[in-house]
Design a protein around this motif. Structure first.
Motif, PDB file in Angstrom:
ATOM      1  N   MET A   1       0.845  -1.206   0.000  1.00  0.00           N
ATOM      2  CA  MET A   1       0.000   0.000   0.000  1.00  0.00           C
ATOM      3  C   MET A   1       0.877   1.250   0.000  1.00  0.00           C
ATOM      4  N   SER A   2       0.540   2.197  -0.856  1.00  0.00           N
ATOM      5  CA  SER A   2       1.285   3.444  -0.932  1.00  0.00           C
ATOM      6  C   SER A   2       0.976   4.313   0.286  1.00  0.00           C
ATOM      7  N   LYS A   3       1.912   5.200   0.633  1.00  0.00           N
ATOM      8  CA  LYS A   3       1.736   6.059   1.804  1.00  0.00           C
ATOM      9  C   LYS A   3       1.906   7.527   1.437  1.00  0.00           C
ATOM     10  N   VAL A   4       1.038   8.356   2.008  1.00  0.00           N
ATOM     11  CA  VAL A   4       1.099   9.803   1.830  1.00  0.00           C
ATOM     12  C   VAL A   4       0.960  10.446   3.198  1.00  0.00           C
ATOM     13  N   ALA A   5       1.854  11.377   3.504  1.00  0.00           N
ATOM     14  CA  ALA A   5       1.796  12.092   4.783  1.00  0.00           C
ATOM     15  C   ALA A   5       1.224  13.490   4.565  1.00  0.00           C
ATOM     16  N   ILE A   6       0.282  13.862   5.405  1.00  0.00           N
ATOM     17  CA  ILE A   6      -0.279  15.211   5.384  1.00  0.00           C
ATOM     18  C   ILE A   6       0.009  15.853   6.733  1.00  0.00           C
ATOM     19  N   THR A   7       0.729  16.963   6.705  1.00  0.00           N
ATOM     20  CA  THR A   7       1.031  17.674   7.946  1.00  0.00           C
ATOM     21  C   THR A   7       0.577  19.122   7.824  1.00  0.00           C
ATOM     22  N   ARG A   8       0.514  19.774   8.955  1.00  0.00           N
ATOM     23  CA  ARG A   8       0.014  21.150   8.978  1.00  0.00           C
ATOM     24  C   ARG A   8       1.122  22.153   9.262  1.00  0.00           C
ATOM     25  N   SER A   9       1.023  23.280   8.569  1.00  0.00           N
ATOM     26  CA  SER A   9       1.856  24.434   8.865  1.00  0.00           C
ATOM     27  C   SER A   9       0.972  25.659   8.760  1.00  0.00           C
ATOM     28  N   ALA A  10       0.854  26.381   9.838  1.00  0.00           N
ATOM     29  CA  ALA A  10      -0.086  27.503   9.874  1.00  0.00           C
ATOM     30  C   ALA A  10       0.288  28.610   8.901  1.00  0.00           C
ATOM     31  N   ASP A  11       1.606  28.720   8.623  1.00  0.00           N
ATOM     32  CA  ASP A  11       2.095  29.794   7.764  1.00  0.00           C
ATOM     33  C   ASP A  11       3.482  29.426   7.263  1.00  0.00           C
ATOM     34  N   TYR A  12       4.177  30.407   6.694  1.00  0.00           N
ATOM     35  CA  TYR A  12       5.513  30.154   6.161  1.00  0.00           C
ATOM     36  C   TYR A  12       6.637  30.540   7.126  1.00  0.00           C
ATOM     37  N   GLU A  13       6.316  30.636   8.409  1.00  0.00           N
ATOM     38  CA  GLU A  13       7.372  30.842   9.400  1.00  0.00           C
ATOM     39  C   GLU A  13       8.302  29.635   9.374  1.00  0.00           C
ATOM     40  N   ALA A  14       9.612  29.895   9.455  1.00  0.00           N
ATOM     41  CA  ALA A  14      10.612  28.839   9.295  1.00  0.00           C
ATOM     42  C   ALA A  14      10.376  27.663  10.227  1.00  0.00           C
ATOM     43  N   LYS A  15      10.109  27.938  11.501  1.00  0.00           N
ATOM     44  CA  LYS A  15       9.953  26.858  12.473  1.00  0.00           C
ATOM     45  C   LYS A  15       8.733  25.997  12.172  1.00  0.00           C
ATOM     46  N   ASN A  16       7.666  26.618  11.684  1.00  0.00           N
ATOM     47  CA  ASN A  16       6.450  25.878  11.377  1.00  0.00           C
ATOM     48  C   ASN A  16       6.623  24.994  10.144  1.00  0.00           C
ATOM     49  N   VAL A  17       7.290  25.533   9.132  1.00  0.00           N
ATOM     50  CA  VAL A  17       7.528  24.768   7.909  1.00  0.00           C
ATOM     51  C   VAL A  17       8.450  23.588   8.184  1.00  0.00           C
ATOM     52  N   GLN A  18       9.524  23.852   8.926  1.00  0.00           N
ATOM     53  CA  GLN A  18      10.459  22.760   9.211  1.00  0.00           C
ATOM     54  C   GLN A  18       9.799  21.672  10.065  1.00  0.00           C
ATOM     55  N   GLN A  19       9.003  22.076  11.030  1.00  0.00           N
ATOM     56  CA  GLN A  19       8.310  21.096  11.866  1.00  0.00           C
ATOM     57  C   GLN A  19       7.369  20.228  11.025  1.00  0.00           C
ATOM     58  N   ALA A  20       6.661  20.857  10.096  1.00  0.00           N
ATOM     59  CA  ALA A  20       5.722  20.113   9.249  1.00  0.00           C
ATOM     60  C   ALA A  20       6.444  19.107   8.370  1.00  0.00           C
ATOM     61  N   MET A  21       7.574  19.514   7.777  1.00  0.00           N
ATOM     62  CA  MET A  21       8.300  18.598   6.900  1.00  0.00           C
ATOM     63  C   MET A  21       9.027  17.519   7.686  1.00  0.00           C
ATOM     64  N   THR A  22       9.562  17.873   8.840  1.00  0.00           N
ATOM     65  CA  THR A  22      10.215  16.875   9.690  1.00  0.00           C
ATOM     66  C   THR A  22       9.213  15.813  10.122  1.00  0.00           C
ATOM     67  N   GLU A  23       8.021  16.258  10.498  1.00  0.00           N
ATOM     68  CA  GLU A  23       6.964  15.324  10.885  1.00  0.00           C
ATOM     69  C   GLU A  23       6.571  14.435   9.714  1.00  0.00           C
ATOM     70  N   GLY A  24       6.500  15.028   8.516  1.00  0.00           N
ATOM     71  CA  GLY A  24       6.143  14.261   7.341  1.00  0.00           C
ATOM     72  C   GLY A  24       7.139  13.152   7.048  1.00  0.00           C
ATOM     73  N   PHE A  25       8.423  13.491   7.119  1.00  0.00           N
ATOM     74  CA  PHE A  25       9.456  12.465   6.913  1.00  0.00           C
ATOM     75  C   PHE A  25       9.349  11.364   7.966  1.00  0.00           C
ATOM     76  N   GLU A  26       9.136  11.759   9.211  1.00  0.00           N
ATOM     77  CA  GLU A  26       9.046  10.768  10.287  1.00  0.00           C
ATOM     78  C   GLU A  26       7.860   9.825  10.085  1.00  0.00           C
ATOM     79  N   LEU A  27       6.729  10.369   9.666  1.00  0.00           N
ATOM     80  CA  LEU A  27       5.557   9.542   9.408  1.00  0.00           C
ATOM     81  C   LEU A  27       5.817   8.511   8.312  1.00  0.00           C
TER      82      LEU A  27
END
Length: 386
Positions: free
Chosen positions: A1-27
């Motif tokens: 089964m293929s996998k797709v990660a959906i994460t949230r970032s409220a805006d383009y603030e650096a910390k929010n974007v990095q957290q969203a992508m880091t979480e996506g990779f971890e998932l």
């Protein structure tokens, strides 16, 4: 089964974007599952045209910057590149677009390598029935890992642009316009895109959906807040999930459908495991889709029969046209010229409805409209779901 990660970032603030992508990779099992330290990683971004980041036409530089940081911390060499649309009499449109979008600055700041596909050489690969020869920028083929870093937008020709359509930028310069000339229907063009995708299939896909675009995208639509980043090792699965957010079915986005049917990825939702936030929990309001949405659904044998009724054509607003000639120089079939009063005009007898002029107009003065009022009404009645 293929996998797709959906994460949230409220805006383009650096910390929010990095957290969203880091979480996506971890998932999805971690960066190390897909990329090894020391590898040369190419971020194939969306640099459609020279638009500022807040116009939400191109991949946001903050998404690119934070992804560079993640990869540098993993010990990778990072390159960032694309070939934009259009053709200029003087200068290179990709070079200008990389500067205006802020991508050149973030790449320099993060100490990655910026690559303009238009001047890096071309490899000619065996294609398929639609595009017999595939002209691909050499950096795409030379990288150890290619990541499609796309922008979530509606699209007048393909209905949606995501991870698959983003790879069209692997074709350098004017050849993209030539492909529009070779494939003059929506169906054939989408089949051609899949032929290209099969040759330049990315190893991973990241879609910037923090601010998306709806309506007559991919450049003249309206910005739409979605607050999300979508990630997957399968661009087709990522695009299928994006299409679900658009409330579109499996066969509605032809690049997803044809790609999945050719075995290039997974396109049916029941075969995709969505990790993280579920689409229904994102709180995204209904997308406005392009005026061309009904035409894109017509079977090939009906398209010619129905074209006079359902046709959607580019229409230039004289007051907004500055006579810059960018659309004229970029038209694949030379169907445009400057009038005596220095305004762009279209010869509809030559126009192939590729919508390149609409897509590339710097002033956003070219609209997509139904050529027939009855066709507009029929489109609404038959296609309410879309």
């Amino acid at each position: 089964m293929s996998k797709v990660a959906i994460t949230r970032s409220a805006d383009y603030e650096a910390k929010n974007v990095q957290q969203a992508m880091t979480e996506g990779f971890e998932l999805l099992g971690g960066v190390e599952k897909y990329i090894k330290p020391g590898q040369k990683v190419l971020l194939k971004v969306n640099v459609l045209s020279a638009k500022k980041p807040e116009q939400n036409v191109t991949t946001h530089p903050q998404v690119i910057g934070q992804l560079i940081d993640i990869l540098h911390n993993h010990g990778c060499e990072v390159l960032v590149g694309d070939s934009s649309g259009g053709n200029m009499v003087e200068g290179n449109p990709t070079e200008k677009a990389l500067k205006v979008t802020g991508i050149a600055d973030v790449v320099k700041e993060k100490k990655a390598k910026l690559i303009n596909f238009d001047n890096q050489g071309v490899e000619i690969l065996q294609g398929g029935d639609v595009f017999p020869k595939l002209y691909v920028a050499k950096p795409v083929l030379e990288a150890d890992v290619v990541i499609s870093v796309a922008k979530f937008k509606t699209h007048g020709l393909t209905l949606m642009t995501g991870g698959v359509k983003n790879m069209f930028g692997a074709v350098p310069g004017r050849q993209k316009a030539n492909y529009h000339k070779e494939a003059q229907t929506i169906d054939s063009f989408c089949r051609g895109l899949v032929e290209l995708y099969s040759a330049v299939k990315p190893h991973f896909t990241v879609v910037d959906g923090i601010m998306a675009m709806e309506g007559n995208g991919p450049s003249a639509g309206k910005s739409k807040y979605c607050g999300t980043i979508v990630m997957s090792p399968d661009a087709i699965s990522a695009d299928r999930v994006l299409a679900d957010i658009l409330n579109c079915g499996y066969k509605d986005v032809l690049t997803t459908y044809y790609g999945a049917e050719k075995g290039l990825g997974v396109g049916k939702l029941e075969d995709i495991e969505i990790l993280g936030t579920q689409p229904k929990d994102l709180g995204i309001t209904t997308f406005v889709l392009p005026n061309t949405k009904m035409v894109s659904k017509l079977p090939g044998f009906l398209t010619k029969m129905a074209v006079s009724l359902m046709q959607v054509i580019p229409d230039i607003e004289d007051e907004g046209c500055t006579g810059c000639s960018f659309c004229i120089n970029s038209c694949p079939v030379d169907a445009m010229e400057l009038s005596e009063n220095k305004k762009a005009v279209i010869d509809y007898g030559q126009c192939i409805s590729c919508y390149c002029c609409h897509e590339l107009c710097p002033q956003k003065t070219i609209e997509l409209r139904h050529n027939n009022r009855l066709g507009k009404l029929v489109s609404k009645l038959l296609n309410r779901r879309l």
